[in-house]
Design a protein around this motif. Structure first.
Motif, short mmCIF file in Angstrom:
data_model
loop_
_atom_site.label_atom_id
_atom_site.label_comp_id
_atom_site.label_asym_id
_atom_site.label_seq_id
_atom_site.Cartn_x
_atom_site.Cartn_y
_atom_site.Cartn_z
N TYR A 89 -6.53 4.31 4.80
CA TYR A 89 -5.89 4.10 3.50
C TYR A 89 -6.65 4.89 2.45
O TYR A 89 -7.89 4.83 2.38
CB TYR A 89 -5.90 2.62 3.14
CG TYR A 89 -5.38 2.32 1.75
CD1 TYR A 89 -4.02 2.40 1.48
CD2 TYR A 89 -6.23 1.95 0.73
CE1 TYR A 89 -3.53 2.13 0.21
CE2 TYR A 89 -5.76 1.67 -0.55
CZ TYR A 89 -4.41 1.77 -0.80
OH TYR A 89 -3.93 1.50 -2.05
N MET B 148 0.84 -1.21 0.00
CA MET B 148 0.00 0.00 0.00
C MET B 148 0.87 1.25 0.00
O MET B 148 0.61 2.21 -0.74
CB MET B 148 -0.92 0.02 1.22
CG MET B 148 -2.01 -1.02 1.20
SD MET B 148 -2.92 -0.95 2.78
CE MET B 148 -4.10 -2.25 2.52
N GLU C 119 -6.57 5.93 -1.83
CA GLU C 119 -5.97 5.66 -3.14
C GLU C 119 -6.74 6.40 -4.22
O GLU C 119 -7.96 6.25 -4.34
CB GLU C 119 -5.98 4.16 -3.44
CG GLU C 119 -5.34 3.83 -4.76
CD GLU C 119 -5.32 2.33 -5.04
OE1 GLU C 119 -4.94 1.96 -6.17
OE2 GLU C 119 -5.68 1.52 -4.16
N LYS C 120 -6.02 7.17 -5.01
CA LYS C 120 -6.64 7.91 -6.13
C LYS C 120 -6.91 6.93 -7.27
O LYS C 120 -6.02 6.22 -7.72
CB LYS C 120 -5.72 9.04 -6.60
CG LYS C 120 -6.37 9.94 -7.63
CD LYS C 120 -5.50 11.16 -7.85
CE LYS C 120 -6.00 12.17 -8.83
NZ LYS C 120 -7.24 12.08 -9.47
N LYS C 121 -8.16 6.90 -7.70
CA LYS C 121 -8.57 6.05 -8.82
C LYS C 121 -9.35 6.94 -9.77
O LYS C 121 -10.56 7.13 -9.59
CB LYS C 121 -9.42 4.88 -8.33
CG LYS C 121 -8.66 3.90 -7.44
CD LYS C 121 -9.49 2.71 -7.07
CE LYS C 121 -8.65 1.71 -6.30
NZ LYS C 121 -9.34 0.44 -6.09
N LEU D 65 0.00 6.18 -6.06
CA LEU D 65 -1.31 6.85 -6.07
C LEU D 65 -2.04 6.70 -4.74
O LEU D 65 -3.24 6.97 -4.64
CB LEU D 65 -2.18 6.28 -7.19
CG LEU D 65 -1.64 6.48 -8.60
CD1 LEU D 65 -2.53 5.78 -9.62
CD2 LEU D 65 -1.51 7.96 -8.92
N ALA D 66 -1.31 6.26 -3.70
CA ALA D 66 -1.96 5.98 -2.42
C ALA D 66 -1.15 6.52 -1.25
O ALA D 66 0.04 6.81 -1.38
CB ALA D 66 -2.17 4.48 -2.27
N THR D 67 -1.82 6.62 -0.12
CA THR D 67 -1.17 6.96 1.14
C THR D 67 -1.97 6.33 2.27
O THR D 67 -3.14 5.98 2.10
CB THR D 67 -1.07 8.49 1.34
OG1 THR D 67 -0.23 8.77 2.45
CG2 THR D 67 -2.43 9.12 1.57
N TYR E 298 -10.49 6.30 -3.30
CA TYR E 298 -10.95 5.11 -2.59
C TYR E 298 -10.47 5.23 -1.14
O TYR E 298 -9.30 5.49 -0.88
CB TYR E 298 -10.41 3.82 -3.23
CG TYR E 298 -10.79 2.61 -2.42
CD1 TYR E 298 -12.07 2.08 -2.52
CD2 TYR E 298 -9.91 2.03 -1.53
CE1 TYR E 298 -12.45 1.00 -1.76
CE2 TYR E 298 -10.27 0.95 -0.75
CZ TYR E 298 -11.55 0.44 -0.87
OH TYR E 298 -11.93 -0.62 -0.10
N ASN F 174 2.54 2.14 -3.36
CA ASN F 174 1.67 2.59 -4.44
C ASN F 174 1.78 4.11 -4.56
O ASN F 174 1.43 4.83 -3.63
CB ASN F 174 0.23 2.17 -4.14
CG ASN F 174 -0.75 2.57 -5.23
OD1 ASN F 174 -0.47 3.40 -6.08
ND2 ASN F 174 -1.93 1.99 -5.18
#
Length: 173
Positions: free
Chosen positions: A76, A54, A78-80, A59-61, A85, A57
């Motif tokens: 958590y 995680m 996450e850019k989608k 696009l995530a933090t 998300y 990634n």
């Protein structure tokens, strides 16, 4: 430091994040809070390897909530595309009902706007009616979409009853 802080997790946080998340979702320790999944799922909620993935990634933090240098919560993100998300919202069972979850949700919404996302989405087990209601009170609503639960992947826990996910969404633009 007695003031709460919310900041991105680092790889050095993996072990303590793992302990926090598993203590809040599974096993006897989770029963001290209201977010337990212990009656629905056995096994673990996450592991060090999954948490490292995680964090790797781009696009995530994972945002962490600390007070007095103690990790009390995380989420958590996450850019989608144009959506963010949100998953693994966690508050220590001994610190629940103190507003930490609300603060992490507010930080997630701020991050969604910073990342120019139009919505925040999440998946929730519908049997967790108290949790679904908590999200609904914060402006999330069911989209009508469902997703299968990974039934034989021990990385997500082992279901004790048939499970699926519902998708919740909130507009942030």
């Amino acid at each position: 430091m007695n003031n709460p802080s919310i900041s991105p997790a680092t790889e050095g946080d993996v072990s303590i994040l793992n302990q926090l998340v598993n203590s809040a979702y599974r096993g006897d320790s989770s029963r001290r809070g209201w977010t337990t999944e212990a009656d629905l799922l056995g096994g673990i909620r996450t592991d060090d390897e999954s948490l490292k993935a995680m964090l790797d990634n781009p696009l995530a933090t994972i945002l962490t909530y600390r007070m007095a240098d103690q990790l009390l919560g995380c989420v958590y993100l996450e850019k989608k595309g144009d959506s963010l998300y949100l998953g693994m919202l966690t508050v220590s069972p001994d610190a629940q009902a103190g507003g930490i979850g609300k603060q992490l949700m507010a930080a997630a919404e701020e991050m969604a706007r910073d990342w120019q996302c139009r919505t925040i989405t999440m998946t929730v087990i519908p049997q967790r009616t108290e949790l679904v209601a908590w999200y609904e009170r914060r402006g999330y609503s069911a989209t009508g979409e469902t997703k299968p639960f990974p039934m034989d992947d021990p990385r997500f826990g082992m279901p004790k009853v048939p499970l699926s996910f519902i998708v919740l969404e909130k507009s942030v633009s």
